[in-house]
Design a protein around this motif. Structure first.
Motif, PDB file in Angstrom:
ATOM      1  N   ASP A 160       0.838  -1.198   0.000  1.00 52.13           N
ATOM      2  CA  ASP A 160       0.000   0.000   0.000  1.00 52.13           C
ATOM      3  C   ASP A 160       0.874   1.250   0.000  1.00 52.13           C
ATOM      4  O   ASP A 160       1.922   1.301   0.642  1.00 52.13           O
ATOM      5  CB  ASP A 160      -0.933  -0.001   1.213  1.00 52.13           C
ATOM      6  N   LYS A 186      -4.348  -0.515   4.848  1.00 57.85           N
ATOM      7  CA  LYS A 186      -5.116  -0.320   3.621  1.00 57.85           C
ATOM      8  C   LYS A 186      -5.001   1.142   3.226  1.00 57.85           C
ATOM      9  O   LYS A 186      -4.960   2.029   4.075  1.00 57.85           O
ATOM     10  CB  LYS A 186      -6.593  -0.702   3.805  1.00 57.85           C
ATOM     11  N   LYS A 207     -10.981   0.489   0.917  1.00 62.38           N
ATOM     12  CA  LYS A 207     -10.250  -0.679   0.416  1.00 62.38           C
ATOM     13  C   LYS A 207     -10.637  -1.894   1.241  1.00 62.38           C
ATOM     14  O   LYS A 207     -10.650  -1.853   2.465  1.00 62.38           O
ATOM     15  CB  LYS A 207      -8.738  -0.465   0.498  1.00 62.38           C
ATOM     16  N   ASP A 243      -5.471   2.961   8.215  1.00 64.22           N
ATOM     17  CA  ASP A 243      -5.392   3.643   6.920  1.00 64.22           C
ATOM     18  C   ASP A 243      -4.339   4.743   6.863  1.00 64.22           C
ATOM     19  O   ASP A 243      -4.001   5.210   5.781  1.00 64.22           O
ATOM     20  CB  ASP A 243      -6.743   4.290   6.584  1.00 64.22           C
TER      21      ASP A 243
END
Length: 89
Positions: A9, A49, A54, A76
């Motif tokens: 990511d 993520k 996501k 995140d």
């Protein structure tokens, strides 16, 4: 069959840097989650993520559903990572 490396990511480097700057010990493990984090005598398993929309992979969904240990998190951003370890509120 050759397995491809998992996609990292885009926000992972920023999150890892923030955790390490706060004094956390961070291992990038990739499977079944992205990070193994140790801080203040606690262990956190972390799936990163790139954004709240996501979704988890099928393997990750299975792992999250069956995990019976503590400290399993989906984050995140760096701010959430620091909240997770208790550095910020």
């Amino acid at each position: 069959m050759i397995r491809r490396a998992a996609r990292v990511d885009a926000n992972q480097a920023q999150i890892v840097s923030a955790l390490r700057a706060a004094g956390a010990y961070v291992w990038i493990i990739g499977l079944p989650v992205d990070l193994l984090v140790g801080y203040n005598n606690q262990t956190f398993l972390v799936e990163i993520k790139d954004g709240p929309k996501k979704s988890l992979t099928r393997l990750q969904q299975d792992f999250f559903g069956k995990w019976v240990g503590g400290g399993l998190h989906r984050i995140d951003n760096a701010e959430d990572a620091l909240k997770m370890i208790g550095v910020t509120q």
